[in-house]
Design a protein around this motif. Structure first.
Motif: not given
Ligand code: FE
Ligand code: DHB
Length: 282
Positions: A11-13, A56-60, A124-126, A191-193, A238-240
């Motif tokens: 995870s990348h919180i 990874y996914n970029d968050h903006g 980013d953080h990811a 899982s997270h929202q 859905v980052e899974l």
């Molecule tokens: Fe994320």
């Protein structure tokens, strides 16, 4: 040829960056998460990958909602991590593995994954947090290839497509004319929202089934549509998809996988966290 030696996931919180900065790893809140890492540090110390391909996914930060590639691959010599507003100290730039980047891109295009190529890319953080977690000493002894998968703005790529992308990346790694050792890394989930009516939604049962499937039945999650995955895991769960890509890559390295170490812990922030290291069976 290069060798694909294993797969990592975490995870990348962003709050993890703050915990590292404050030295909070052994406090009751953080300990269950950070305790998952020492066996993986020992494994990395023994196996010594030279390169890590990060799904990874970029968050903006690098891509905003006006231009959102489904799949993008970095080809830069270095990747700068900018402050995203979380107050995390900026980390040293990640060093790129340019030759592998282009080999992955050429292989992907040949296999009809028409990816965006990025000769400049902020990460980013990811991207930065997983490296900080797996290499807490800093001065990462690895170069990287960032492979960005859109999980931010619909339409998102299907689970089966991400799994297939991972397989194609695995084939690219194995056919790279280099004697380097390569690991693949999945950043995100579980899982997270973070917003909306279901903010704080966590689905432990699904997460555990998903983690188990990565070991024993990696195609299991490809039965679900993206909307079903959002329903089951949350809008950010859905980052899974990154974990599916990582596992897809490992299918090219052996028959099945062996778990080196792993953990599942709820919650950090509003998020179900997982950490994993897998080795291909040769
Ligand atoms: Fe994320
Ligand atoms: C959190 C989780 C994420 O995946 C992210 O990108 C940002 C924040 C969180 O749980 O706070």
């Amino acid at each position: 040829m290069a060798k694909l030696i294993g797969g990592l996931g975490t995870s990348h919180i962003p709050a993890i960056g703050g915990a590292i900065h404050r030295g909070d790893q052994q406090t009751p809140y953080w300990k269950p998460f950070f305790d998952a890492f020492p066996p993986i540090h020992a494994w990395l110390c023994e196996k010594k990958p030279d390169v890590i391909v990060i799904f990874y996914n970029d968050h903006g930060l690098n891509f905003f909602l006006d231009k959102m590639p489904t799949f993008a691959v970095g080809t830069a010599t270095q990747y700068v991590n900018s402050d995203e507003g979380w107050g995390i100290p900026s980390l040293e730039p990640l060093r790129g593995e340019v030759d592998l980047s282009w080999h992955i891109i050429n292989t992907l295009i040949d296999k009809e994954f028409d990816v965006v190529t990025c000769q400049e890319m902020l990460v980013d953080h990811a991207c930065s947090l997983p490296l900080k977690l797996f290499y807490p000493e800093g001065n990462y002894p690895v170069t990287v290839v960032p492979v960005c998968i859109n999980t931010v703005q619909f339409p998102l790529p299907k689970a089966s497509r991400c799994y297939a992308l991972g397989k194609a990346v695995g084939q690219a790694i194995q056919s790279w004319g280099s004697d380097k050792k390569v690991a693949v890394l999945a950043s995100g989930g579980l899982s997270h929202q973070l917003d909306g009516e279901r903010a704080g939604f966590i689905n432990k049962q699904f997460d555990l089934q998903f983690l188990q499937s990565l070991e024993s039945n990696p195609e299991w999650a490809t039965q679900f549509s993206v909307h079903e995955l959002v329903e089951k895991t949350g809008t950010q769960g859905v980052e899974l998809l990154m974990w599916l890509a990582m596992r897809g890559a490992l299918t090219t390295a052996g028959s099945g996988v062996k778990k080196v170490s792993g953990s599942y812990h709820i919650p950090i922030s509003n998020t179900a966290t997982a950490v994993l290291a897998l080795e291909p069976n040769n």
